[in-house]
Design an enzyme around this catalytic site. Structure first.
Site, PDB file in Angstrom:
ATOM      1  N   GLU B  14       0.869  -1.168   0.000  1.00 27.57           N
ATOM      2  CA  GLU B  14       0.000   0.000   0.000  1.00 27.57           C
ATOM      3  C   GLU B  14       0.908   1.220   0.000  1.00 27.57           C
ATOM      4  O   GLU B  14       1.893   1.266   0.727  1.00 27.57           O
ATOM      5  CB  GLU B  14      -0.843   0.025   1.272  1.00 27.57           C
ATOM      6  CG  GLU B  14      -1.926  -1.018   1.306  1.00 27.57           C
ATOM      7  CD  GLU B  14      -3.160  -0.595   0.524  1.00 27.57           C
ATOM      8  OE1 GLU B  14      -3.349   0.589   0.279  1.00 27.57           O
ATOM      9  OE2 GLU B  14      -3.914  -1.508   0.161  1.00 27.57           O
ATOM     10  N   CYS B  61      -4.971   5.429   6.686  1.00 28.64           N
ATOM     11  CA  CYS B  61      -4.353   4.275   6.067  1.00 28.64           C
ATOM     12  C   CYS B  61      -5.422   3.451   5.386  1.00 28.64           C
ATOM     13  O   CYS B  61      -6.562   3.425   5.804  1.00 28.64           O
ATOM     14  CB  CYS B  61      -3.666   3.426   7.120  1.00 28.64           C
ATOM     15  SG  CYS B  61      -3.070   1.877   6.452  1.00 28.64           S
ATOM     16  N   CYS B  64      -4.718  -0.615   7.737  1.00 24.81           N
ATOM     17  CA  CYS B  64      -4.711  -0.783   9.200  1.00 24.81           C
ATOM     18  C   CYS B  64      -5.595   0.254   9.856  1.00 24.81           C
ATOM     19  O   CYS B  64      -5.154   0.989  10.733  1.00 24.81           O
ATOM     20  CB  CYS B  64      -3.296  -0.736   9.732  1.00 24.81           C
ATOM     21  SG  CYS B  64      -2.067  -0.287   8.522  1.00 24.81           S
ATOM     22  N   HIS B  68      -4.957   2.255  14.088  1.00 30.22           N
ATOM     23  CA  HIS B  68      -4.762   3.685  14.355  1.00 30.22           C
ATOM     24  C   HIS B  68      -5.840   4.190  15.306  1.00 30.22           C
ATOM     25  O   HIS B  68      -5.574   5.000  16.187  1.00 30.22           O
ATOM     26  CB  HIS B  68      -4.773   4.491  13.059  1.00 30.22           C
ATOM     27  CG  HIS B  68      -3.504   4.355  12.280  1.00 30.22           C
ATOM     28  ND1 HIS B  68      -2.302   4.820  12.771  1.00 30.22           N
ATOM     29  CD2 HIS B  68      -3.235   3.807  11.081  1.00 30.22           C
ATOM     30  CE1 HIS B  68      -1.349   4.563  11.885  1.00 30.22           C
ATOM     31  NE2 HIS B  68      -1.886   3.927  10.855  1.00 30.22           N
ATOM     32  N   ARG B 457       2.359  -4.466  11.660  1.00 34.31           N
ATOM     33  CA  ARG B 457       3.613  -4.022  11.049  1.00 34.31           C
ATOM     34  C   ARG B 457       4.652  -3.509  12.036  1.00 34.31           C
ATOM     35  O   ARG B 457       5.773  -3.226  11.652  1.00 34.31           O
ATOM     36  CB  ARG B 457       3.327  -2.968   9.991  1.00 34.31           C
ATOM     37  CG  ARG B 457       2.576  -3.551   8.830  1.00 34.31           C
ATOM     38  CD  ARG B 457       2.247  -2.539   7.773  1.00 34.31           C
ATOM     39  NE  ARG B 457       1.722  -3.214   6.607  1.00 34.31           N
ATOM     40  CZ  ARG B 457       0.439  -3.533   6.454  1.00 34.31           C
ATOM     41  NH1 ARG B 457      -0.437  -3.210   7.367  1.00 34.31           N
ATOM     42  NH2 ARG B 457       0.036  -4.161   5.370  1.00 34.31           N
ATOM     43  N   SER B 480       6.006   1.905   9.713  1.00 39.44           N
ATOM     44  CA  SER B 480       6.768   2.088   8.477  1.00 39.44           C
ATOM     45  C   SER B 480       7.714   3.283   8.568  1.00 39.44           C
ATOM     46  O   SER B 480       8.691   3.356   7.838  1.00 39.44           O
ATOM     47  CB  SER B 480       5.831   2.232   7.280  1.00 39.44           C
ATOM     48  OG  SER B 480       5.132   1.027   7.086  1.00 39.44           O
ATOM     49  N   CYS B 524       3.888  -0.642   4.259  1.00 40.76           N
ATOM     50  CA  CYS B 524       2.544  -0.122   4.089  1.00 40.76           C
ATOM     51  C   CYS B 524       2.677   1.356   4.299  1.00 40.76           C
ATOM     52  O   CYS B 524       2.598   1.844   5.407  1.00 40.76           O
ATOM     53  CB  CYS B 524       1.597  -0.726   5.109  1.00 40.76           C
ATOM     54  SG  CYS B 524      -0.061  -0.026   5.024  1.00 40.76           S
ATOM     55  N   CYS B 527       0.038   4.994   5.355  1.00 41.18           N
ATOM     56  CA  CYS B 527      -0.140   5.799   6.556  1.00 41.18           C
ATOM     57  C   CYS B 527       1.115   6.578   6.902  1.00 41.18           C
ATOM     58  O   CYS B 527       1.066   7.608   7.538  1.00 41.18           O
ATOM     59  CB  CYS B 527      -0.587   4.954   7.736  1.00 41.18           C
ATOM     60  SG  CYS B 527       0.571   3.687   8.189  1.00 41.18           S
TER      61      CYS B 527
END
Lengths: 162, 545
Positions: B14, B61, B64, B68, B457, B480, B524, B527
């Site tokens: 993503e 995002c 996910c 969040h 993640r 990330s 990902c 976000c």
């Protein structure tokens, strides 16, 4: 999966101005109409491939989204099933590619729902803002009408909420 | 100077990620990791009601969303001194547990597997031999008719030209080690995984009130009270059981089977610096007694507790205005004005560079498993030791691309197992009349809080500063950002950059080895950064300079 099931799937990110138009249409449909049992109205956000469950369970799928087609902001688009892979080969947006991937993956699950995309040419999909631009906001009712017509065409029914 | 290879964008993720590596004598000698999209949700939150924050952040995002929202309500709960009821804690765990089950299966089979599994080779496999292989390795053996049917289906799929995510792969690359039969077995499980993915998402719908985008979280607890009936809990339990069976009988065995053909990857893609986990799944109170403990470990597995005061974000090499590294509570998001230029000698990313005690730290399944292992976590230790023994490799193999991918399967087993206890406690609470799911509270004038959780993640933290009952400042540091961040003021590389150094590259025009390590981090970036770019990147590009 029931072939009579019609899923209306709005996609996009409501935090990026007009990108959220698909979600706003879905919100309006839920708020203002009551639908027959065989219709699901789904706010898909930008989940892309993770929408596989929703998509593969649909008999008929109506996707509401922004479509970039080099037209004027606010122009309405309609893409029917066989036009979709060819028309959206270019990476129009990240989530759309994922959505198309999800549709493609349905092949592996032996069921690709008959799909129609009802879209609108956006004005601004980059500014961080939770409101639609006035130009796109003004077309919201037209988009809703287009979706309702599609629902009728596919054999669904609805009535305005009291 | 070696050859520079740019992979842009990295697919099967993503968001938009660009990786540049320098290759010399068939090995990566330097690497740059760049997030190509700007995220500015924080600026949008200023001045808003703290109770609304999670509705915004969960839209930042694509995948996910729930995690969040969870970090956000936890941040507000800490700022406002709220202790949520036991049932709310359990339901949040169950929602989060199903997120892990869903995400990790999707990652292994649908985002990562094709780096190791050659679908085209599967077309030439002997279904009878595949059935035999499946008898040896799988906890759910399948017969040759089944594999033959899968093979036909794959052929139709490949011949249709509508390859979707199978596009742009490096089929036939010399770095694929699996025999055709193993490729066919894994491809079959790819398809089974798809079916399961469609079903597992429903677990979220049960206690989430809505799926996608669960709406049952509120500051103070949860609102899906009407779903606390034996029937709804049973519905959840059925899907959980089916998913757990897939994890035990298919996912872990596949991981071990595939890894046994790629043992050299136990020495590639490591980071060997610092591993950070906030920990997750509160067993009692929210910040206490976590199923997967928090902590910081290094390559010698020396353990230290997390002190969040040591977190700071550096923007030296990212496209933000100059300034010293700041803790998220006083953090700023000030993009530099005007056009930005990608320059690996200066600024080259929209991702900030978070540092823990001045060092870059890897977050994610490997960090969590290493921290738990260092703390002597029984279940984790057993599974890690079993994996090392089965593959006949030493502990050093944990610090690698192979270790990272194995850790993801291991923690899926641990979490899936723990979910049973949560379901039981919830059931007995409801049966005994304890149905409390919400703790009433009032908004204070002032407060500061950090909502920490460890999500599929990696370590996720949201920080909020409330003033006059409104959000004065809000910052989040996502997994990330930790993993895919750029260099900092001291020129220290980020974890992915560091992990890529030393990676062999057989053919610079087809850098599948680079993708293996990058994908093992489960990127990902939607976000970390987000926006839609309509007119560029129409194709997947590998540029060799």
């Amino acid at each position: 999966m029931d072939n009579n099931n019609i899923t209306v799937l709005g996609v996009g990110n409501i935090l990026y101005t007009d990108d959220g138009v698909g979600i706003r249409v879905v919100e309006k449909l839920e708020k203002e109409y009551e639908f027959s049992e065989n219709i699901d109205i789904i706010d898909g956000g930008v989940l892309g491939v993770n929408l596989l469950g929703v998509i593969s369970n649909a008999g008929r799928l109506i996707v509401v989204d922004t479509v970039l087609n080099h037209a004027q902001p606010g122009d309405l688009h309609r893409l029917d099933h066989d036009q979709i892979p060819n028309r959206i080969l270019a990476k129009n947006s990240l989530h759309q590619v994922d959505l198309i991937e999800a549709l493609t993956l349905c092949n592996a699950l032996d069921h690709v729902p008959q799909t129609t995309i009802i879209g609108i040419e956006p004005k601004d999909i980059e500014t961080l803002n939770e409101h639609l631009t006035p130009e796109i906001g003004a077309r919201l009712d037209d988009l809703v009408q287009n979706v309702l017509e599609e629902v009728l065409r596919l054999g669904g029914s609805f009535q305005p909420r009291a | 100077m070696g050859k520079r290879i740019i992979v842009d964008p990295i697919t099967r993720i993503e968001g938009h990620l660009r990786i540049e590596v320098e290759v010399e004598k068939g090995k990566v000698v330097d690497a740059w990791c760049s997030g190509q999209m700007f995220r500015g949700i924080e600026m949008m939150l200023q001045g808003r009601d703290p109770r609304d924050a999670h509705h915004f952040v969960q839209r930042s995002c694509g995948v996910c969303t729930y995690v969040h929202a969870l970090a956000s309500v936890r941040a507000v709960e800490q700022a406002c001194n709220i202790e949520i009821p036991e049932n709310a804690r359990i339901i949040r765990n169950l929602l989060h547990g199903s997120q892990f089950q869903h995400d990790h299966i999707v990652h292994f089979y649908h985002l990562h597997a094709l780096d190791w599994v050659d679908i085209v080779s599967a077309l030439s496999a002997d279904p009878a031999k595949t059935a035999k292989l499946s008898e040896n390795v799988s906890g759910r053996p399948q017969n040759s008719a089944y594999f033959s049917e899968i093979q036909t289906r794959l052929k139709t799929f490949v011949n249709s030209g509508q390859l979707g995510p199978f596009n742009n792969a490096y089929w036939g690359h010399s770095a694929y080690n699996l025999p055709a039969e193993a490729n066919l077995m894994a491809s079959a499980h790819y398809i089974e995984g798809l079916k399961l993915q469609a079903k597992a998402a429903r677990m979220h719908a049960i206690f989430g009130g809505k799926n996608p985008h669960p709406q049952s979280l509120v500051v103070g607890g949860i609102t899906s009270v009407r779903d606390l009936t034996p029937e709804r809990i049973d519905e959840y339990t059925q899907i959980w059981k089916e998913t757990k069976a897939f994890v035990d009988e298919v996912y872990l065995p596949d991981l071990l089977a595939i890894a046994s053909f790629y043992k050299e990857w136990g020495a590639i893609g490591g980071n060997n610096d610092a591993y950070l986990a906030y920990g997750e799944f509160p067993q009692k109170k929210v910040d206490d007694d976590l199923l997967l403990p928090g902590g910081v470990v290094d390559a010698s597995l020396a353990y230290a507790a997390v002190n969040t005061d040591k977190i700071a974000e550096d923007v030296t090499r990212a496209w933000y205005e100059k300034g010293e590294a700041k803790h998220p509570l006083s953090g700023e998001t000030k993009p530099i004005a005007g056009e930005v230029f990608y320059n690996t000698d200066d600024k080259y990313s929209w991702i900030k560079a978070p540092r823990y005690a001045g060092k870059s730290a890897e977050v994610g399944p490997l960090a969590r498993v290493l921290v738990a292992y260092a703390k002597g976590h029984d279940h984790v230790k057993k599974l890690v030791d079993h994996t090392l023994k089965t593959l006949d490799v030493g502990k050093g193999a944990l610090f690698s691309t192979l270790g990272r991918t194995a850790a993801r399967a291991i923690e899926t087993v641990v979490i899936s197992d723990a979910m049973e206890g949560w379901i039981e406690t919830l059931k007995s609470n409801i049966a005994s009349g304890n149905k409390k799911t919400y703790q009433p509270w009032t908004m204070p004038d002032k407060g500061q809080g950090g909502g920490l959780n460890d999500v599929p993640r990696g370590a996720l933290g949201h920080w909020i500063d409330i003033k006059g009952g409104k959000i004065k400042n809000y910052q989040y540091v996502v997994p990330s950002t930790w993993n895919f961040g750029p260099r900092d003021s001291k020129k220290q590389k980020g974890p992915v950059e560091k992990s890529l150094v030393g990676t062999p590259v057989a053919d610079p025009s087809k850098p599948i080895e680079v993708l293996r390590t990058v994908h093992s981090f489960d990127p990902c970036l939607a976000c970390a950064v987000h926006v839609i770019d309509p007119h560029t990147n129409q194709t997947y590009e590998v540029k060799v300079i």
